[in-house]
Design an enzyme around this catalytic site. Structure first.
Site, PDB file in Angstrom:
ATOM      1  N   HIS A 322       0.819  -1.013   0.113  1.00  0.00           N
ATOM      2  CA  HIS A 322       0.112   0.099   0.099  1.00  0.00           C
ATOM      3  C   HIS A 322       0.847   1.220  -0.070  1.00  0.00           C
ATOM      4  O   HIS A 322       1.891   1.080   0.625  1.00  0.00           O
ATOM      5  CB  HIS A 322      -1.073   0.088   1.240  1.00  0.00           C
ATOM      6  CG  HIS A 322      -2.065   0.778   0.940  1.00  0.00           C
ATOM      7  ND1 HIS A 322      -1.938   2.419   1.358  1.00  0.00           N
ATOM      8  CD2 HIS A 322      -3.211   0.490   0.567  1.00  0.00           C
ATOM      9  CE1 HIS A 322      -3.091   2.637   1.172  1.00  0.00           C
ATOM     10  NE2 HIS A 322      -4.148   1.980   0.724  1.00  0.00           N
ATOM     11  N   ASP A 380      -7.914  -5.605   0.100  1.00  0.00           N
ATOM     12  CA  ASP A 380      -8.522  -6.499  -0.779  1.00  0.00           C
ATOM     13  C   ASP A 380      -8.106  -7.758  -0.829  1.00  0.00           C
ATOM     14  O   ASP A 380      -8.639  -8.489  -1.522  1.00  0.00           O
ATOM     15  CB  ASP A 380      -8.196  -5.994  -2.195  1.00  0.00           C
ATOM     16  CG  ASP A 380      -8.708  -4.326  -2.639  1.00  0.00           C
ATOM     17  OD1 ASP A 380      -9.784  -4.441  -2.326  1.00  0.00           O
ATOM     18  OD2 ASP A 380      -7.948  -3.695  -3.051  1.00  0.00           O
TER      19      ASP A 380
HETATM   20  N1  CMC Z   1       4.318  -7.483  -4.825  1.00  0.00           N
HETATM   21  C1  CMC Z   1       5.623  -7.483  -5.059  1.00  0.00           C
HETATM   22  N2  CMC Z   1       6.455  -6.359  -5.146  1.00  0.00           N
HETATM   23  C2  CMC Z   1       5.542  -5.042  -4.531  1.00  0.00           C
HETATM   24  C3  CMC Z   1       4.401  -5.069  -4.224  1.00  0.00           C
HETATM   25  C4  CMC Z   1       3.552  -6.545  -4.410  1.00  0.00           C
HETATM   26  N3  CMC Z   1       2.189  -6.302  -4.466  1.00  0.00           N
HETATM   27  N4  CMC Z   1       3.884  -3.974  -4.212  1.00  0.00           N
HETATM   28  C5  CMC Z   1       4.955  -3.270  -3.958  1.00  0.00           C
HETATM   29  N5  CMC Z   1       6.151  -3.923  -4.134  1.00  0.00           N
HETATM   30  C6  CMC Z   1       7.369  -3.237  -4.330  1.00  0.00           C
HETATM   31  C7  CMC Z   1       7.705  -2.696  -5.608  1.00  0.00           C
HETATM   32  O1  CMC Z   1       8.251  -3.383  -6.644  1.00  0.00           O
HETATM   33  C8  CMC Z   1       9.023  -1.652  -5.166  1.00  0.00           C
HETATM   34  O2  CMC Z   1      10.030  -2.391  -5.091  1.00  0.00           O
HETATM   35  P1  CMC Z   1      11.464  -1.520  -5.313  1.00  0.00           P
HETATM   36  O3  CMC Z   1      11.515  -0.519  -4.366  1.00  0.00           O
HETATM   37  O4  CMC Z   1      12.648  -2.761  -5.383  1.00  0.00           O
HETATM   38  O5  CMC Z   1      11.426  -0.787  -6.685  1.00  0.00           O
HETATM   39  C9  CMC Z   1       8.450  -1.217  -3.757  1.00  0.00           C
HETATM   40  O6  CMC Z   1       7.603  -2.452  -3.232  1.00  0.00           O
HETATM   41  C10 CMC Z   1       7.512  -0.272  -3.498  1.00  0.00           C
HETATM   42  O7  CMC Z   1       6.596  -0.415  -4.399  1.00  0.00           O
HETATM   43  P2  CMC Z   1       5.977   0.972  -5.267  1.00  0.00           P
HETATM   44  O8  CMC Z   1       4.998   0.302  -6.205  1.00  0.00           O
HETATM   45  O9  CMC Z   1       7.035   2.030  -5.422  1.00  0.00           O
HETATM   46  O10 CMC Z   1       4.850   1.430  -4.330  1.00  0.00           O
HETATM   47  P3  CMC Z   1       3.432   2.403  -4.564  1.00  0.00           P
HETATM   48  O11 CMC Z   1       3.182   2.827  -3.165  1.00  0.00           O
HETATM   49  O12 CMC Z   1       3.765   3.049  -5.802  1.00  0.00           O
HETATM   50  O13 CMC Z   1       2.233   1.244  -4.833  1.00  0.00           O
HETATM   51  C11 CMC Z   1       0.579  -0.284  -4.585  1.00  0.00           C
HETATM   52  C12 CMC Z   1       1.514   0.625  -3.832  1.00  0.00           C
HETATM   53  C13 CMC Z   1      -0.664  -0.559  -3.675  1.00  0.00           C
HETATM   54  C14 CMC Z   1       0.128   0.267  -6.043  1.00  0.00           C
HETATM   55  C15 CMC Z   1       1.370  -1.511  -4.975  1.00  0.00           C
HETATM   56  O14 CMC Z   1       2.009  -2.171  -3.542  1.00  0.00           O
HETATM   57  C16 CMC Z   1       0.844  -2.734  -5.452  1.00  0.00           C
HETATM   58  O15 CMC Z   1       0.733  -2.634  -6.716  1.00  0.00           O
HETATM   59  N6  CMC Z   1       0.093  -3.576  -4.786  1.00  0.00           N
HETATM   60  C17 CMC Z   1      -0.749  -4.672  -5.652  1.00  0.00           C
HETATM   61  C18 CMC Z   1      -2.218  -4.036  -6.016  1.00  0.00           C
HETATM   62  C19 CMC Z   1      -2.824  -3.964  -4.851  1.00  0.00           C
HETATM   63  O16 CMC Z   1      -3.152  -4.916  -3.982  1.00  0.00           O
HETATM   64  N7  CMC Z   1      -3.594  -2.874  -4.832  1.00  0.00           N
HETATM   65  C20 CMC Z   1      -4.761  -2.382  -3.606  1.00  0.00           C
HETATM   66  C21 CMC Z   1      -4.181  -1.324  -2.777  1.00  0.00           C
HETATM   67  S1  CMC Z   1      -5.339  -1.179  -1.364  1.00  0.00           S
HETATM   68  C22 CMC Z   1      -6.837  -0.743  -1.963  1.00  0.00           C
HETATM   69  C23 CMC Z   1      -7.071   0.695  -2.481  1.00  0.00           C
HETATM   70  O17 CMC Z   1      -6.810   1.199  -1.715  1.00  0.00           O
HETATM   71  O18 CMC Z   1      -7.146   0.692  -3.657  1.00  0.00           O
END
Ligand code: CMC
Length: 446
Positions: A322, A380
């Protein structure tokens, strides 16, 4: 080039507000930027005069360090796993309150007293029917359309049906539009479901509570009695509470940005639904179930965890991680408990997908990659298993999220419209394209 900022100590003698000083190393010019305090949470640097005084914009794609507005609705402490609506903890609201109360709380700032509550429930209940003409809009869609595509279209079209509540400058019309959106969303969502399975639309019933009415509109067929299970209605109500608001996430920011131009609330909420649909946001609950089905058996969990860690593989563990929570999402903990309650009520002794989800959670939470990046299950992760057990198809999962989040979007939209400092949202950019050049006629181009 501007150097790092430093926080200036608050002046004690002259009672001046604290500032941070920004120093431009290229010119030596200094500028003091005011620091603003919220009621709780990190302070913010007020950069409103930055461009006028320095000629610099800030650069923050994804808005990881940018506050776009002041808000008194929802507070999240991502490090501690805290979520408060108007000061009340989500766990307390999920345990002791109900969705109608939470809606009132988000819209009005306080929990309702008994008179206020019964008036609010009445106002919502008596707006649940939709214009009869609206059903013809559904009939224009293919039956196999994704229900979120139908939701974007139908909710956007509400402004064509209820134009007596689209004057955003009239507080009464704003309130009527808010009530209409909260009240009609279950009817619209249930109609999207019924249309997709080829069953007749079911009209709302005003003697039922919000969640029971929604379940009945989804699962009743005219040839049979349908009795709503109180345990499932309670679980549905709790799922609605858990999704009601989440401060300035992508869809809420979309609603605010759309509304900042003066667009009508129905159009703004349709924009929010479009943003919510994406798998990184509300679409994740559907993606979690698809992922669990693809994993299939517990012995394949390590393979998928390995893939999620591989930088060359675009696969991510859906329902994990998240932007704000760097701790267990408090909503996920309640959702997990609700999941067990629902399966018990339905007499499901053995749910392979739940076993798989718990195994995935266990392995991921012991893995250094997930631990070091603070990636925990989010709201989720378990919601899809509950919704599937209730008989909702996966394509409806994000629709249910949109239904519940409508009150949050509406409350945030109203707060923005009623904020005297509100102006149209208009971010700037770091331009990296071609500089000015002369037009070359087609025949002279190589
Ligand atoms: N699986 C594997 N690696 C992950 C994941 C994951 N689900 N989420 C983040 N990472 C890694 C990402 O690759 C990155 O690694 P590095 O620093 O080596 O590049 C690090 O963790 C930080 O991730 P980010 O993408 O920069 O973080 P963000 O804040 O931009 O993204 C997120 C947040 C929710 C989009 C992401 O965690 C994700 O894609 N999760 C899966 C989708 C999901 O479950 N979404 C629902 C969110 S909760 C409901 C809502 O509020 O809508």
């Amino acid at each position: 080039m501007a150097s790092a900022t430093k926080t200036a100590p608050a002046a004690k003698s002259d009672n001046k507000a604290p500032t941070v000083t920004l120093i431009d190393n290229a010119t030596g010019k200094k500028i003091d930027l005011p620091v603003m305090d919220g009621s709780v949470g990190p302070k913010v640097i007020d950069i409103r005069k930055l461009y006028a005084e320095t000629g610099y914009f800030t650069y923050d794609p994804g808005f990881t360090s940018t506050g776009s507005c002041q808000s008194a609705i929802t507070y999240i402490d991502g490090d501690e796993g805290v979520l408060l609506h108007r000061g009340y903890a989500i766990e307390d609201l999920a345990e002791h309150s109900d969705f109608m109360e939470v809606c009132y709380l988000l819209l009005h700032g306080e929990l309702p007293n008994p008179t206020q509550k019964s008036k609010f429930v009445h106002d919502i209940t008596y707006h649940t029917m939709v214009h009869e003409q609206l059903q013809y809009l559904y009939r224009g869609f293919r039956r196999d359309a994704h229900p979120m595509a139908v939701m974007v279209g139908v909710v956007g079209a509400l402004s064509a049906f209820y134009h007596d509540s689209t004057d955003i400058n009239d507080p009464h019309q704003r309130m009527i539009a808010s009530h209409r959106l909260i009240a009609k969303m279950p009817t619209i969502a249930a109609m999207a479901y019924k249309y997709s399975v080829g069953q007749p639309f079911v009209y709302p019933r005003n003697d039922l509570d919000y969640a029971s009415n929604f379940l009945r509109m989804c699962f009743m067929v005219p040839c049979e009695e349908y009795k709503v299970s109180p345990v499932l209605a309670k679980a549905m109500d709790r799922i609605f509470i858990l999704h009601a608001d989440h401060e300035q996430n992508a869809s809420t920011s979309t609603v605010r940005l759309a509304g900042s131009s003066g667009a009508n609330p129905f159009a703004c909420i349709a924009a929010g639904i479009a943003s919510l649909w994406g798998p990184a946001h509300g679409g994740a609950n559907e993606a979690v179930l698809n992922m669990l089905r693809a994993i299939g058996t517990k012995d394949r969990v390590p393979e998928y965890v390995k893939r999620a860690k591989n930088k060359d593989d675009s696969f991510r563990l859906m329902g994990f991680g998240h932007r704000v929570y760097k701790n267990y999402d408090p909503r996920a903990a309640v959702m997990r408990k609700t999941c067990h309650e629902v399966l018990e009520e339905l007499g499901v002794k053995n749910e392979p997908l739940l076993d798989l989800a718990m195994e995935l959670e266990r392995i991921a939470l012991e893995d250094d990659y997930f631990v070091s990046k603070k990636l925990y299950p989010n709201v989720d992760f378990y919601s899809g298993i509950i919704l599937r057990a209730m008989n909702f198809p996966t394509s409806m999962f994000t629709v249910l999220f949109a239904l519940a989040r409508t009150v949050g979007w509406v409350a945030q939209w109203k707060e923005m419209i009623e904020d005297p400092s509100q102006k149209i949202g208009r971010p700037r950019q770091l331009y990296t394209g071609a500089t000015k050049r002369a037009y070359v006629p087609t025949t002279k181009r190589k």
